[in-house]
Scaffold this motif. Structure first.
Motif, PDB file in Angstrom:
ATOM      1  N   THR A 112       2.268   9.269  -2.052  1.00 36.28           N
ATOM      2  CA  THR A 112       2.645   7.976  -1.468  1.00 36.28           C
ATOM      3  C   THR A 112       1.487   6.981  -1.589  1.00 36.28           C
ATOM      4  O   THR A 112       0.321   7.374  -1.767  1.00 36.28           O
ATOM      5  CB  THR A 112       2.970   8.121   0.030  1.00 36.28           C
ATOM      6  N   ALA A 113       1.838   5.713  -1.444  1.00 40.09           N
ATOM      7  CA  ALA A 113       0.807   4.661  -1.465  1.00 40.09           C
ATOM      8  C   ALA A 113      -0.197   4.884  -0.330  1.00 40.09           C
ATOM      9  O   ALA A 113      -1.398   4.667  -0.502  1.00 40.09           O
ATOM     10  CB  ALA A 113       1.472   3.295  -1.326  1.00 40.09           C
ATOM     11  N   PHE A 161      -4.177   4.430  -7.986  1.00 40.21           N
ATOM     12  CA  PHE A 161      -3.455   3.173  -7.753  1.00 40.21           C
ATOM     13  C   PHE A 161      -2.526   2.828  -8.908  1.00 40.21           C
ATOM     14  O   PHE A 161      -1.351   2.542  -8.662  1.00 40.21           O
ATOM     15  CB  PHE A 161      -4.445   2.032  -7.438  1.00 40.21           C
ATOM     16  N   VAL A 181       0.600   4.996  -8.742  1.00 45.43           N
ATOM     17  CA  VAL A 181       1.550   4.714  -7.664  1.00 45.43           C
ATOM     18  C   VAL A 181       2.134   3.304  -7.785  1.00 45.43           C
ATOM     19  O   VAL A 181       3.329   3.089  -7.592  1.00 45.43           O
ATOM     20  CB  VAL A 181       0.857   4.886  -6.288  1.00 45.43           C
ATOM     21  N   TRP A 182       1.277   2.339  -8.135  1.00 42.90           N
ATOM     22  CA  TRP A 182       1.686   0.930  -8.093  1.00 42.90           C
ATOM     23  C   TRP A 182       1.948   0.321  -9.468  1.00 42.90           C
ATOM     24  O   TRP A 182       2.506  -0.773  -9.557  1.00 42.90           O
ATOM     25  CB  TRP A 182       0.590   0.085  -7.425  1.00 42.90           C
ATOM     26  N   LYS A 223       0.366  -4.470 -10.475  1.00 44.56           N
ATOM     27  CA  LYS A 223       0.273  -4.527  -9.009  1.00 44.56           C
ATOM     28  C   LYS A 223      -1.105  -4.015  -8.548  1.00 44.56           C
ATOM     29  O   LYS A 223      -1.668  -4.529  -7.571  1.00 44.56           O
ATOM     30  CB  LYS A 223       1.407  -3.677  -8.403  1.00 44.56           C
ATOM     31  N   SER A 224      -1.658  -3.035  -9.257  1.00 42.20           N
ATOM     32  CA  SER A 224      -3.000  -2.548  -8.892  1.00 42.20           C
ATOM     33  C   SER A 224      -4.027  -3.657  -9.060  1.00 42.20           C
ATOM     34  O   SER A 224      -4.932  -3.816  -8.237  1.00 42.20           O
ATOM     35  CB  SER A 224      -3.408  -1.345  -9.756  1.00 42.20           C
ATOM     36  N   GLN A 261      -3.453  -6.793  -8.787  1.00 38.69           N
ATOM     37  CA  GLN A 261      -3.239  -7.736  -7.690  1.00 38.69           C
ATOM     38  C   GLN A 261      -3.875  -7.211  -6.399  1.00 38.69           C
ATOM     39  O   GLN A 261      -4.544  -7.957  -5.676  1.00 38.69           O
ATOM     40  CB  GLN A 261      -1.742  -7.940  -7.503  1.00 38.69           C
ATOM     41  N   LEU A 262      -3.686  -5.921  -6.136  1.00 39.09           N
ATOM     42  CA  LEU A 262      -4.269  -5.337  -4.924  1.00 39.09           C
ATOM     43  C   LEU A 262      -5.793  -5.378  -4.993  1.00 39.09           C
ATOM     44  O   LEU A 262      -6.472  -5.599  -3.984  1.00 39.09           O
ATOM     45  CB  LEU A 262      -3.762  -3.906  -4.721  1.00 39.09           C
TER      46      LEU A 262
END
Ligand code: IPE
Ligand code: IPE
Ligand code: MG
Ligand code: MG
Ligand code: MG
Length: 307
Positions: free
Chosen positions: A182-183, A261, A264-265, A269-270, A272-273
């Motif tokens: 999970t994230a 990351f 999962v993403w 999106k990684s 961006q995070l």
């Protein structure tokens, strides 16, 4: 006529700052570590092989930067800063062992166990951990640092133990068997295996500067964000870069089934995070005296680094 943008000037200034501080750290490490011909020489050579292979020295540099922004003297910070680099290098030597990530290349040279054998590499890691902790007990010297040194030791030990870095490393290995991490799990692994030591490095500088609890909590906030950002970037570089640039293998995380990351993403999106965490670190630092000095630029460096 060539023009230089503000961003390029900042990047150049940070690069020059990092190079200068790296030289300071390397000089002190040289002074603090036993010589390669001191008994038992094979062990000391193994330690030096890994420590002096290079490395960005980011943890000691963060310690120096945080401490100096809060009024500490470099001469009081430099040895503890090197203690942090010793502990970091121990974590790398053990992380690369066949029983963990099984890597052959680190800092552009063959890993400690490849050159010296597994037993010596394990002991080199043990030695660097022990030596690093010892430095926090003895440096900086002087009665006026007695209470701060106890706090430093508590902070570092908490950050690298089973509720911190080693906990994160254990969870990282366990998660290799996780079909769909999970994230929340990936964030927890990253915050612990990488973020905690990085955050503690900043706190060591701040504690030795005599910072108030309120200031320490701002430093902690900055440290958490930069620590998570650092490992998100590490995951992205593993996907996007190559061994010649990184000085360590790339493409290993997906092959080993690591919880990452990008895994999962996804990559976009990684990224961006990563930016969000860098921005949050920059903002936290701006609440420190002098706008956090070089700390905002160091956060941007973590987001944009190429190795
Ligand atoms: C690598 O750390 C291990 C991680 C925590 C991702 P660094 O990227 O800081 O490695 P060096 O010290 O520069 O070699
Ligand atoms: C390592 O994380 C974290 C620690 C050493 C504590 P990684 O396994 O992702 O680091 P690299 O990619 O081997 O440097
Ligand atoms: Mg690992
Ligand atoms: Mg690894
Ligand atoms: Mg990695």
């Amino acid at each position: 006529m060539t023009t230089t943008s503000g961003t390029e000037t900042v990047a150049r200034d940070v690069a020059a700052f990092l190079a200068r501080r790296r030289a300071d750290v390397d000089r002190e490490l040289e002074r603090l570590l036993p010589a390669g011909d001191e008994w038992p020489s094979q062990l000391h050579r193994a330690i030096r092989h890994s420590v002096f292979a290079g490395g960005k020295r980011l943890r000691p540099i963060l310690c120096l930067a945080a401490g100096e922004v809060l009024g500490a003297r470099t001469e009081d910070l430099i040895a503890p800063a090197c203690g942090l680099e010793m502990i970091h290098t121990y974590s790398l030597i053990h992380d690369d062992l066949p029983a963990l990530d099984n890597d052959d290349l680190r800092r552009g040279v063959p890993t400690c166990h490849v050159v010296f054998g597994e037993a010596t590499a394990i002991l080199a890691g043990d030695s660097l951990l022990t030596h690093g902790l010892g430095i926090f007990a003895s440096h900086p010297r002087g009665e006026r640092f007695a209470a701060a040194k106890v706090r430093v030791l508590e902070t570092v030990v908490d950050a690298i133990g089973t509720r911190g870095m080693i906990g994160g490393q254990a969870a990282d290995l366990e998660a290799e068997n996780e079909a769909a991490p999970t994230a929340e799990l990936v964030a927890k692994i990253h915050e612990n295996k990488t973020g905690r030591l990085m955050c503690a490095s900043l706190l060591v500088g701040a504690i030795l500067a005599g910072a108030s609890e309120e200031t320490l909590s701002i430093v902690d906030l900055y440290g958490r964000r930069i620590g998570l950002a650092f490992q998100i970037k590490d995951d992205l570089l593993d996907v996007e870069s190559d061994a010649a640039t990184l000085g360590k293998a790339s493409g290993k995380d997906a092959a080993a089934g690591k919880a990452t990351f990008p895994g999962v993403w996804g990559v976009d999106k990684s990224r961006q995070l990563l930016s969000e965490n860098v921005a949050a670190a920059v903002e936290a630092a701006s609440a420190l005296p002098g706008g956090g000095g070089v700390l905002p630029d160091l956060a941007r460096f973590v987001g944009s680094r190429t190795s």
